[in-house]
Design a protein around this motif. Sequence first.
Motif, PDB file in Angstrom:
ATOM      1  N   PRO A  87       0.567  -1.354   0.075  1.00  0.00           N
ATOM      2  CA  PRO A  87       0.016  -0.084   0.076  1.00  0.00           C
ATOM      3  C   PRO A  87       0.437   1.213   0.073  1.00  0.00           C
ATOM      4  N   ILE A  88       1.784   1.619   0.637  1.00  0.00           N
ATOM      5  CA  ILE A  88       2.493   2.719   0.548  1.00  0.00           C
ATOM      6  C   ILE A  88       3.716   2.176  -0.469  1.00  0.00           C
ATOM      7  N   VAL A  89       3.745   1.977  -0.856  1.00  0.00           N
ATOM      8  CA  VAL A  89       4.309   1.574  -3.009  1.00  0.00           C
ATOM      9  C   VAL A  89       3.681   1.995  -3.870  1.00  0.00           C
ATOM     10  N   THR A  90       2.625   1.306  -3.609  1.00  0.00           N
ATOM     11  CA  THR A  90       1.299   1.971  -4.573  1.00  0.00           C
ATOM     12  C   THR A  90       1.002   3.463  -3.938  1.00  0.00           C
ATOM     13  N   ALA A  91       0.393   3.693  -3.389  1.00  0.00           N
ATOM     14  CA  ALA A  91       0.277   5.342  -2.873  1.00  0.00           C
ATOM     15  C   ALA A  91       1.239   6.329  -3.096  1.00  0.00           C
ATOM     16  N   GLY A  92       2.396   5.807  -2.835  1.00  0.00           N
ATOM     17  CA  GLY A  92       3.624   6.662  -3.662  1.00  0.00           C
ATOM     18  C   GLY A  92       3.762   6.967  -5.119  1.00  0.00           C
ATOM     19  N   ILE A  93       2.728   5.777  -5.893  1.00  0.00           N
ATOM     20  CA  ILE A  93       3.103   5.533  -7.156  1.00  0.00           C
ATOM     21  C   ILE A  93       2.731   6.891  -7.687  1.00  0.00           C
ATOM     22  N   ILE A  94       1.003   6.459  -6.927  1.00  0.00           N
ATOM     23  CA  ILE A  94      -0.042   6.927  -7.922  1.00  0.00           C
ATOM     24  C   ILE A  94      -0.199   8.734  -7.394  1.00  0.00           C
ATOM     25  N   LEU A 106       1.322  20.839  -7.286  1.00  0.00           N
ATOM     26  CA  LEU A 106       2.781  20.630  -6.254  1.00  0.00           C
ATOM     27  C   LEU A 106       3.967  21.407  -6.564  1.00  0.00           C
ATOM     28  N   ASP A 107       4.179  21.748  -5.693  1.00  0.00           N
ATOM     29  CA  ASP A 107       6.334  22.064  -5.997  1.00  0.00           C
ATOM     30  C   ASP A 107       7.282  21.229  -4.862  1.00  0.00           C
ATOM     31  N   LEU A 108       7.259  19.952  -5.348  1.00  0.00           N
ATOM     32  CA  LEU A 108       8.616  19.674  -4.314  1.00  0.00           C
ATOM     33  C   LEU A 108       9.539  20.333  -4.039  1.00  0.00           C
ATOM     34  N   ARG A 109       9.779  20.778  -4.903  1.00  0.00           N
ATOM     35  CA  ARG A 109      11.180  22.091  -3.941  1.00  0.00           C
ATOM     36  C   ARG A 109       9.917  23.021  -2.827  1.00  0.00           C
ATOM     37  N   GLU A 110       9.404  23.083  -2.408  1.00  0.00           N
ATOM     38  CA  GLU A 110       8.924  24.169  -2.074  1.00  0.00           C
ATOM     39  C   GLU A 110       9.046  23.323  -0.277  1.00  0.00           C
ATOM     40  N   SER A 111       9.210  22.946   0.534  1.00  0.00           N
ATOM     41  CA  SER A 111       9.448  22.829   1.839  1.00  0.00           C
ATOM     42  C   SER A 111       7.563  22.226   2.505  1.00  0.00           C
ATOM     43  N   GLU A 112       6.894  23.158   1.817  1.00  0.00           N
ATOM     44  CA  GLU A 112       5.367  23.534   2.327  1.00  0.00           C
ATOM     45  C   GLU A 112       4.269  22.465   1.234  1.00  0.00           C
ATOM     46  N   ASP A 113       5.135  22.299   0.267  1.00  0.00           N
ATOM     47  CA  ASP A 113       4.087  21.805  -0.729  1.00  0.00           C
ATOM     48  C   ASP A 113       4.683  20.240  -0.292  1.00  0.00           C
ATOM     49  N   ARG A 114       6.343  20.012  -0.116  1.00  0.00           N
ATOM     50  CA  ARG A 114       6.513  18.845   0.626  1.00  0.00           C
ATOM     51  C   ARG A 114       5.845  18.532   1.643  1.00  0.00           C
ATOM     52  N   ALA A 115       6.078  18.852   2.220  1.00  0.00           N
ATOM     53  CA  ALA A 115       5.314  18.381   3.813  1.00  0.00           C
ATOM     54  C   ALA A 115       3.748  17.585   3.341  1.00  0.00           C
ATOM     55  N   LEU A 116       3.323  18.255   2.534  1.00  0.00           N
ATOM     56  CA  LEU A 116       1.492  18.139   2.395  1.00  0.00           C
ATOM     57  C   LEU A 116       1.656  16.866   1.496  1.00  0.00           C
ATOM     58  N   PHE A 117       2.837  16.486   0.569  1.00  0.00           N
ATOM     59  CA  PHE A 117       2.668  15.835  -0.153  1.00  0.00           C
ATOM     60  C   PHE A 117       2.597  14.344   0.568  1.00  0.00           C
ATOM     61  N   THR A 118       3.735  14.289   1.399  1.00  0.00           N
ATOM     62  CA  THR A 118       4.324  12.949   2.251  1.00  0.00           C
ATOM     63  C   THR A 118       2.972  13.108   3.380  1.00  0.00           C
ATOM     64  N   SER A 119       1.796  14.415   3.717  1.00  0.00           N
ATOM     65  CA  SER A 119       0.419  13.712   4.351  1.00  0.00           C
ATOM     66  C   SER A 119       0.101  12.890   3.445  1.00  0.00           C
ATOM     67  N   LEU A 120      -0.191  13.573   2.174  1.00  0.00           N
ATOM     68  CA  LEU A 120      -1.167  13.056   0.876  1.00  0.00           C
ATOM     69  C   LEU A 120      -0.701  11.519   1.219  1.00  0.00           C
ATOM     70  N   GLN A 121       0.681  10.984   1.034  1.00  0.00           N
ATOM     71  CA  GLN A 121       1.153   9.840   0.485  1.00  0.00           C
ATOM     72  C   GLN A 121       0.807   9.212   1.724  1.00  0.00           C
ATOM     73  N   LYS A 122       0.563   9.654   3.127  1.00  0.00           N
ATOM     74  CA  LYS A 122       0.483   8.754   4.259  1.00  0.00           C
ATOM     75  C   LYS A 122      -0.941   8.486   4.303  1.00  0.00           C
ATOM     76  N   GLY A 123      -1.564   9.436   3.775  1.00  0.00           N
ATOM     77  CA  GLY A 123      -3.258   9.036   4.318  1.00  0.00           C
ATOM     78  C   GLY A 123      -3.475   8.394   3.167  1.00  0.00           C
ATOM     79  N   LEU A 124      -3.145   8.374   1.574  1.00  0.00           N
ATOM     80  CA  LEU A 124      -3.767   7.377   0.664  1.00  0.00           C
ATOM     81  C   LEU A 124      -3.135   5.730   0.784  1.00  0.00           C
ATOM     82  N   ALA A 125      -2.101   5.951   1.787  1.00  0.00           N
ATOM     83  CA  ALA A 125      -1.602   4.584   1.792  1.00  0.00           C
ATOM     84  C   ALA A 125      -2.810   3.508   2.459  1.00  0.00           C
ATOM     85  N   ILE A 126      -2.969   4.204   3.930  1.00  0.00           N
ATOM     86  CA  ILE A 126      -4.014   3.458   4.593  1.00  0.00           C
ATOM     87  C   ILE A 126      -5.127   3.667   3.571  1.00  0.00           C
TER      88      ILE A 126
END
Length: 455
Positions: A87-94, A106-126
């Motif tokens: 589920p973690i890998v699949t969420a990352g791919i999507i 989202l611009d992953l070079r920006e710290s705020e966007d990168r933090a949101l991306f990480t949270s989204l990945q965690k939620g999608l993995a669940i």
Amino acid sequence: MVLKEEKPKSKAYALRPLLRLLPEIRVPKRHVSFRERFFWTILALVIFLCMTQIPLYGGESAVDIFQNLRYIFASYRGTIVELGIGPIVTAGIILQLLVGSKIINLDLRESEDRALFTSLQKGLAIVMALFEATMLVLGGWYNPRTQEGQIPPLPFTCQLFLIFQLTMGAVIVLYLDELVSKYGFGSGISLFILAGVSMEVCWQAFSPFKQGGQYVGALPNFVHAVTSGRGVGDALLRVGMPNMLGFFFTVLIFLLVLYLNNIRVEVPLAYGRFGLRGRYPISLLYTNVIPVILAVAVFANIRLLGVMFPSLSGLSDFVTPPRNPQEVMIDPLRALIYVAIFVPLCVGFSWAWVYLAGMGPRDIAEQLADADLFIPGFRRNVRTIEEQLTKYLIGVTILSGIIVALLSAMGDFLGALASGTGILLAVSIAQNYYQEISRQRVAEMFPAVRRLLGE
């Protein structure tokens, strides 16, 4: 005075209040010592290995559709970690595909966007864990088989409890990965893959136990065959159990990956202020094993869909590689189709990963320019550096995807222990861990080095 136009925020920020409800392991605000990192890494590994021994209550799978993919996804049949890191890998791919295609801005070079991306990945993995668990249970994978071959459905309450167990197992793995990433060495995903592949290789190579009158381990079986006069040929090529041919190819792939990981293309650089010369190394396996992990994750989900939708079961055969030379000779068309799908998929993921992970020519050029580094003989600006790096990085990115795909497929076709993909991942992960631990040791011995390492 001209004010800089503020970039509009992504609509994904609307999910932030919901994502904040998820438990989080906070990033340490202090230096985490080497001993503490070692402790949390070992603790996470011990917890994960204990989980692999906890069986699912209320159902047992009769057919293993994932087969050798289990080593790659740290998945253990019939346990609460049946889903592993899938589920973690699949969420990352999507999410990477959505961000790369600008569907999620989202611009992953920006710290705020990168933090949101990480949270989204965690939620999608669940969410993916719940989805995959539901597909397995409702697809009848855990339904009991009668002697007549019938598959009576499980009671509804039993189905719900199975889904709960599978989902909670995946969620615990998710947080163990987060724990290792923030307080340990490397990532939990890499750690669990390395542990699973290593144990399987040791078991298949050295197991002293017998099954069907033969030693399970390739080496004990070979020694017994030689000393008892049973015949070396059977020990070399026996079918259905580990053999010496697979052991030899395991060692060969191990050495090949070590060799290829040390091949680099070096781009000459100069330091603007003092004219000092240096080189920027670009590894031949630039994207490492990431393309293989992502491609195999796609294959695993296709097999999973085959459980829920039998009409897709035919496609599942073509994303499952032959596991030994005999299978390749019996059905060479299947091997060719597998390679024809696997190699382009790995190249595509290799290309996408470079840009999504900030490893593209533009990203590297900006980093070098910020450090006042430039390529001798060319203009000192980001665009020129990017043009020169493109000549190296694009070719290496494509070649990296092709090489890791062929190494993985070759190992599978030749019957390498724990699969060719598993060996490829284990060797690369072990090398990365060695470099990470060495870096942490240097930082521990010389605190001034921490600032150079960004700590």
